[in-house]
Design a protein around this motif. Structure first.
Motif, PDB file in Angstrom:
ATOM      1  N   ILE A 113       0.831  -1.201   0.000  1.00 54.11           N
ATOM      2  CA  ILE A 113       0.000   0.000   0.000  1.00 54.11           C
ATOM      3  C   ILE A 113       0.865   1.250   0.000  1.00 54.11           C
ATOM      4  O   ILE A 113       0.593   2.223  -0.724  1.00 54.11           O
ATOM      5  CB  ILE A 113      -0.961  -0.020   1.207  1.00 54.11           C
ATOM      6  CG1 ILE A 113      -2.026  -1.097   0.993  1.00 54.11           C
ATOM      7  CG2 ILE A 113      -1.609   1.348   1.431  1.00 54.11           C
ATOM      8  CD1 ILE A 113      -2.873  -1.388   2.205  1.00 54.11           C
ATOM      9  N   ALA A 140      -0.065   1.789  -3.974  1.00 55.69           N
ATOM     10  CA  ALA A 140      -1.450   2.248  -4.007  1.00 55.69           C
ATOM     11  C   ALA A 140      -1.556   3.558  -4.804  1.00 55.69           C
ATOM     12  O   ALA A 140      -0.647   4.388  -4.745  1.00 55.69           O
ATOM     13  CB  ALA A 140      -1.970   2.446  -2.583  1.00 55.69           C
ATOM     14  N   PRO A 141      -2.649   3.723  -5.586  1.00 53.43           N
ATOM     15  CA  PRO A 141      -3.751   2.775  -5.705  1.00 53.43           C
ATOM     16  C   PRO A 141      -3.380   1.593  -6.592  1.00 53.43           C
ATOM     17  O   PRO A 141      -2.711   1.753  -7.607  1.00 53.43           O
ATOM     18  CB  PRO A 141      -4.848   3.623  -6.355  1.00 53.43           C
ATOM     19  CG  PRO A 141      -4.089   4.642  -7.165  1.00 53.43           C
ATOM     20  CD  PRO A 141      -2.858   4.952  -6.366  1.00 53.43           C
ATOM     21  N   LYS A 166      -8.777  -3.879  -3.383  1.00 58.54           N
ATOM     22  CA  LYS A 166      -8.314  -2.567  -3.807  1.00 58.54           C
ATOM     23  C   LYS A 166      -7.408  -2.004  -2.714  1.00 58.54           C
ATOM     24  O   LYS A 166      -7.793  -1.979  -1.543  1.00 58.54           O
ATOM     25  CB  LYS A 166      -9.489  -1.627  -4.059  1.00 58.54           C
ATOM     26  CG  LYS A 166     -10.388  -2.060  -5.208  1.00 58.54           C
ATOM     27  CD  LYS A 166      -9.649  -2.071  -6.537  1.00 58.54           C
ATOM     28  CE  LYS A 166     -10.587  -2.451  -7.678  1.00 58.54           C
ATOM     29  NZ  LYS A 166      -9.869  -2.504  -8.987  1.00 58.54           N
ATOM     30  N   LEU A 167      -6.217  -1.599  -3.108  1.00 60.69           N
ATOM     31  CA  LEU A 167      -5.274  -0.975  -2.192  1.00 60.69           C
ATOM     32  C   LEU A 167      -5.369   0.535  -2.414  1.00 60.69           C
ATOM     33  O   LEU A 167      -5.043   1.033  -3.499  1.00 60.69           O
ATOM     34  CB  LEU A 167      -3.844  -1.463  -2.460  1.00 60.69           C
ATOM     35  CG  LEU A 167      -3.460  -2.849  -1.933  1.00 60.69           C
ATOM     36  CD1 LEU A 167      -4.382  -3.947  -2.417  1.00 60.69           C
ATOM     37  CD2 LEU A 167      -2.010  -3.154  -2.282  1.00 60.69           C
ATOM     38  N   LEU A 168      -5.849   1.230  -1.405  1.00 59.29           N
ATOM     39  CA  LEU A 168      -6.141   2.645  -1.536  1.00 59.29           C
ATOM     40  C   LEU A 168      -5.009   3.496  -0.980  1.00 59.29           C
ATOM     41  O   LEU A 168      -4.304   3.109  -0.050  1.00 59.29           O
ATOM     42  CB  LEU A 168      -7.431   2.985  -0.801  1.00 59.29           C
ATOM     43  CG  LEU A 168      -8.674   2.169  -1.177  1.00 59.29           C
ATOM     44  CD1 LEU A 168      -9.877   2.649  -0.368  1.00 59.29           C
ATOM     45  CD2 LEU A 168      -8.962   2.245  -2.671  1.00 59.29           C
ATOM     46  N   MET A 169      -4.874   4.682  -1.548  1.00 65.94           N
ATOM     47  CA  MET A 169      -3.902   5.640  -1.035  1.00 65.94           C
ATOM     48  C   MET A 169      -4.406   6.214   0.271  1.00 65.94           C
ATOM     49  O   MET A 169      -5.618   6.390   0.479  1.00 65.94           O
ATOM     50  CB  MET A 169      -3.678   6.757  -2.044  1.00 65.94           C
ATOM     51  CG  MET A 169      -3.059   6.304  -3.345  1.00 65.94           C
ATOM     52  SD  MET A 169      -2.788   7.669  -4.516  1.00 65.94           S
ATOM     53  CE  MET A 169      -1.521   8.594  -3.637  1.00 65.94           C
ATOM     54  N   GLN A 185      -6.568   0.643   4.656  1.00 67.58           N
ATOM     55  CA  GLN A 185      -6.659   1.117   3.271  1.00 67.58           C
ATOM     56  C   GLN A 185      -7.002  -0.006   2.291  1.00 67.58           C
ATOM     57  O   GLN A 185      -6.832   0.156   1.085  1.00 67.58           O
ATOM     58  CB  GLN A 185      -5.338   1.768   2.854  1.00 67.58           C
ATOM     59  CG  GLN A 185      -4.891   2.915   3.748  1.00 67.58           C
ATOM     60  CD  GLN A 185      -5.966   3.972   3.935  1.00 67.58           C
ATOM     61  OE1 GLN A 185      -6.411   4.219   5.052  1.00 67.58           O
ATOM     62  NE2 GLN A 185      -6.390   4.596   2.856  1.00 67.58           N
TER      63      GLN A 185
END
Length: 270
Positions: free
Chosen positions: A173, A177-178, A264-267, A223
């Protein structure tokens, strides 16, 4: 060719054998002529897997699911960067390449050494990286410059502790990310009953971590988001015989087979 592997590294030969076996069926779920060629050349007793019917089917099903999901991602993002974590002798790139995707295979030095000895035809869009996936040093070898990132982790998460998976997800992450991640996970019930597994022995390659439901992974990092999950039964029940029929029972479907998760790897919000 002679190979000498022990413990977890030896498990990379199981999916190789399983894909080769599947390829020779009349209507295979995955076609992997490279695996067929390697199995015929390696000086290794693959007959030890001849009774591993469930492992063979599971490998074929997960390969089909992950191939389709990877192709869909690449179709939507033609210039993607793909990270193949704990890659072993995986050959997915050959089945999904489009001439633009950059593909990175990351595994321990022992695995990469064997990979480079056996898979000698190298595409310029691929790179092998010999490193522990938990060592941040390999990150610097993957320039992505805001390109779409797909992370694959097949047949590996169950060999690591929960704390290790937290460390890995934090690393991914922080640096990518993203991004989208496709990960195979094992339910805790199967981990507790590994002694009944048909190809992986607890003494040499113990399973350590798993989740019953995909949403349970979200507890590892704030995240993370779950896009979808599916067990290896769903959509493939006809391939599993009696277990496929029993998998209509929710408990069986949830606890008696692995799952593929799309995360989903989010910022991090500023």
């Amino acid at each position: 060719m002679n190979v000498s592997l022990h413990g977890v590294p030896e498990t990379m030969l199981i999916p190789l054998w399983a894909r080769a076996y599947e390829t020779q069926k009349s209507s295979p779920l995955v076609r992997d002529p490279i695996a067929v060629d390697l199995v015929s050349k390696l000086d290794y007793d693959f007959s030890k897997f001849k009774h591993a019917r469930l492992s063979q089917i599971g490998t074929a099903v997960r390969s089909n699911i992950l191939d389709r999901a990877t192709k869909a991602f690449i179709h939507a993002h033609e210039n993607a960067v793909c990270l193949n974590l704990a890659c072993g002798l995986d050959t997915r790139f050959e089945r999904v390449k489009n001439g633009r995707v950059d593909w990175y295979n990351i595994d321990l030095p022992e695995g990469i050494e064997l990979r480079e000895r056996l898979l000698t035809e190298v595409d310029p869009h691929t790179k092998n990286i010999a490193a522990s996936i938990f060592d941040p040093a390999w990150i610097n070898q993957i320039p992505h410059h805001d390109r779409p990132v797909l992370i694959l982790m097949e047949g590996a998460s169950m060999y690591f502790r929960k704390e290790q998976m937290e460390t890995l997800l934090q690393l991914l992450i922080e640096h990518f990310a993203p991004a989208t991640m496709l990960m195979e996970v094992m339910p805790p019930f199967l981990i507790r009953h590994q002694k009944h597994h048909d190809s992986v022995k607890r003494e040499s390659a113990p399973f350590q971590w798993g989740v019953e439901r995909g949403r349970d992974v979200l507890a590892l990092h704030p995240q993370l988001r779950l896009s979808w999950e599916r067990t290896l039964y769903e959509g493939y029940r006809m391939h599993w015989g009696l277990l496929g029929i029993l998998s209509w029972i929710p408990w069986v479907n949830r606890n008696l087979n692995n799952k593929i998760l799309c995360l989903k790897l989010l910022m991090r919000k500023s």
